[in-house]
Design an enzyme around this catalytic site. Sequence first.
Site, PDB file in Angstrom:
ATOM      1  N   GLU A 217      37.194  20.806  28.159  1.00 43.41           N
ATOM      2  CA  GLU A 217      37.412  19.360  28.342  1.00 43.41           C
ATOM      3  C   GLU A 217      36.129  18.647  28.797  1.00 43.41           C
ATOM      4  OE1 GLU A 217      39.892  18.092  27.074  1.00 43.41           O
ATOM      5  OE2 GLU A 217      41.106  19.898  26.875  1.00 43.41           O
ATOM      6  N   HIS A 220      34.245  17.822  25.775  1.00 42.35           N
ATOM      7  CA  HIS A 220      34.684  16.545  25.169  1.00 42.35           C
ATOM      8  C   HIS A 220      34.127  15.357  25.943  1.00 42.35           C
ATOM      9  CE1 HIS A 220      37.403  18.055  22.179  1.00 42.35           C
ATOM     10  NE2 HIS A 220      38.267  18.580  23.038  1.00 42.35           N
ATOM     11  N   HIS A 226      35.911  19.055  18.605  1.00 40.52           N
ATOM     12  CA  HIS A 226      36.336  20.390  18.209  1.00 40.52           C
ATOM     13  C   HIS A 226      35.478  20.856  17.023  1.00 40.52           C
ATOM     14  CE1 HIS A 226      40.409  19.198  20.059  1.00 40.52           C
ATOM     15  NE2 HIS A 226      39.791  20.021  20.892  1.00 40.52           N
ATOM     16  N   TRP A 228      36.143  22.049  14.268  1.00 41.69           N
ATOM     17  CA  TRP A 228      36.631  21.676  12.928  1.00 41.69           C
ATOM     18  C   TRP A 228      36.684  20.145  12.760  1.00 41.69           C
ATOM     19  CZ3 TRP A 228      39.031  23.632  17.039  1.00 41.69           C
ATOM     20  CH2 TRP A 228      40.136  22.956  17.547  1.00 41.69           C
ATOM     21  N   VAL A 238      27.512  18.537  14.920  1.00 46.29           N
ATOM     22  CA  VAL A 238      26.543  19.479  15.498  1.00 46.29           C
ATOM     23  C   VAL A 238      26.015  20.352  14.368  1.00 46.29           C
ATOM     24  CG1 VAL A 238      26.220  21.370  17.139  1.00 46.29           C
ATOM     25  CG2 VAL A 238      27.742  19.479  17.722  1.00 46.29           C
ATOM     26  N   THR A 241      26.695  24.627  14.514  1.00 46.87           N
ATOM     27  CA  THR A 241      28.034  25.237  14.517  1.00 46.87           C
ATOM     28  C   THR A 241      28.539  25.225  13.077  1.00 46.87           C
ATOM     29  OG1 THR A 241      28.985  23.062  15.011  1.00 46.87           O
ATOM     30  CG2 THR A 241      28.647  24.538  16.878  1.00 46.87           C
TER      31      THR A 241
HETATM   32 ZN   LIG Z   1      39.789  19.845  22.849  1.00 41.01          ZN
END
Ligand SMILES: [Zn+2]
Length: 407
Positions: A217, A220, A226, A228, A238, A241
């Site tokens: 968290e 975030h 996330h 995906w 990014v 990744t």
């Molecule tokens: Zn999350």
Amino acid sequence: MKMFRTLLIVFICLPLLGAAQTRCASADYQQQQVRMQPALSARLASLDNWIQQAVASPSLERTQEGTLVIPVVFHNLYHLPAEKITDQQVQAQLKTLNECFRMRNPDTSNTRPVFKSLAADCEIEFRLAISDPARRATSGIIHRYTPVTSWKMGDDMKFSGKMGADGWDSKGYLNIWVCRMEKFAGFSSVLGDDPKLDGIVLDQGALGEGHKTLVHEVGHWLGLKHLWGDAYCGDDGVSDTPKQASYTMGCPNTVRITCGNNPTGDMYNNYMDFTSDACMTLFSEGQKSRMRSLLKTGGLRASLLQSVGLKTPLIAELPVADLDPTWLEPKLYPTAVTHSLQIDLSYDRRWVGQSYRIIDLQGRVRQQGNFQSAIHRFSAEGLEKGYYLLEARRTDGLVYQSKFLKL
Ligand SMILES: [Zn+2]
């Protein structure tokens, strides 16, 4: 066939995830916030743009040297005594958070070899505030009783007027509300949203040593998405990744190829996936740049580095624990009575089971007993006309007194 199988796995997992506690509700929360205030969508896009440019700017690393330290305050909303978190739990959680951000977590060795060179020491640390916004001494952990037994995803826990606790100035503190959540382990506020909503909400079951929901968290909260990108093979902004189809549950022990990300496969050891705590072991260098960009001069979170939160308090003594808000108090009615009166304890159930006395003006006890339920009725039939005092004492020593008139 491979694509079909991946899709199938995603769709099979969704209902399962819905039934159990969801690892992170940040994406749902963001959707909800954007629905309620459509302008937020444009603000988010422009912030994302700013981050992308800041990450690409060669001055990023030059303007930031050494470890950046962020002051933290925990607001613990407890209903049952067992929900009151201890200093040790908070310290243990901060230890895990800091180890993960500094790549000092022992399980960093479990990162798949193919990704080890991308793992980053983010050089960001988190410390409990020692000064509150008025620069009075604080432990950085605020406990507050609430009549709310469990919380839904939303912002009520962030406001004392809604039986929660007001956050501290988010320009100077990372606010973390720890309370009993109905379905979620945690969620973060949305970048660029109302500063009063800023911070992280954490289910109290997800707090403690080795728990990594908070690591996710805080990711975030510092601008990470996330892996995906909350879409099938979406983009997390990014570069290092790999694209991946969706979230990963549990802890796979094989390479998972999705979205054509061979040969490396999904980076499911990343804190921004949904894998189990033991499986999450890294932030990437690209994620580090993204998070640190928000803390550089001109960045959305740069003011945290100037906070009074970690400066020596000007008023040294710790403030006494916050008093309960007045709406919690038992309510006795009517105050002028002929037959019976009742007391409403439903906002503060700590009174239920406690003993009470009704005393006349001469100090004689005329009636006594225990509050049997949240709404307790008394008979006034045996009392003569005149004033009486209802008195009760809670186990923590708080005394309640209220006057009534027998007609
Ligand atoms: Zn999350």
